[in-house]
Enzyme design. Sequence first.
Site: not given
Length: 321
Positions: A136, A139-140
Amino acid sequence: MSDVQHEQIVIIGSGPAGYTAGVYAARAMRKPLILAGYQPGGQLTITTEVENWPGDTEVQGPDLMVRMREHAEAMGARVEEDHVSKVDFQTRPFKIETESGKHYTADSVIISTGAQAKWLGLPTEEKFKGFGVSACATCDGFFYRDKEVIVIGGGNTAVEEALYLTNFASKVTLVHRRDSLRAEKILQDRFMKHPKTEMIWNSVLDEVIGTDMPLGVTAAKLKNTETGDVTQIDTHGVFIAIGHAPSTELFVGQIDMKDSGYIKTQPGTPQTNIPGVFAAGDVTDETYRQAVTAAGMGCQAALDAERYLAELEDEKSVETV
Ligand code: NDP
């Protein structure tokens, strides 16, 4: 056991399919209950710009899902942030249990649990998950400011994730197992023209290399699919973007599924093999997997659930005459 709550329509899952089913079922005065899971909104909550939702030239995925939820609630749907742990479709009404210990019975159920990212299954991928290996980018990605990263895959997700990562990383290398991308042409063009990107064709990830203390990625071994040659490239992050698998573990043994794990429906309809149980969105759609197609299927499922409930009520009224 806690009290059992009876519902006319329970919708399991809260992506575009679930919320759209909620809008339609609520407008049919069925007061649907949406069991939204712990990540309400589904996959679009972990994306950024969405450019193909009709009516919005560009909209942030999480914002779109907040709006869909508000829309469903405004129409009369109830949303519970609870995770379904067990279903029983062999009895009527159907039975549903949640992780918070709630027990429901339902005259009809719409399954819209969506899909989740697939992994390659390499031991070193598992070892560095959350420590340099991710599925992701949104997300990261932030953790890779001014660092070099690679993305594995050749579909829309891979190219979108790669483009998103250019906001942070100093260089983004896309590694694809063939010599052409599956992603839409517009995304391919954006990727190829970007000054921070590089493409490696005909290659698969063979191993992730890194340190143990602290756990972190330093390089990746890539295997050429034509020659078999293995090369090593330096990288701080490995993003896996090789597609999605349907979230159907909950329904194993309860409902007919394809070998691929997607729920089987009658062609062109959301009807499963169990009358009264319908499936909509990515959980049953191996082909299109778009927010807009999922929403359309959610609409179909709610309309069919409404017809099914009306027929049940007709049968009951005939029996009581
Ligand atoms: P896709 O199935 O479209 O693509 C998966 C990619 O990963 C393919 O390029 C595939 O290679 C590659 N792949 C699969 N398995 C492996 C493996 N074991 N090793 C190496 N590579 C592998 O999945 P996506 O997640 O990209 O997209 C899913 C759906 O969602 C699609 O319909 C897509 O169009 C849609 N989507 C739409 C978006 C948008 O419209 N903005 C954004 C994101 C997704 P190969 O090509 O060789 O099969």
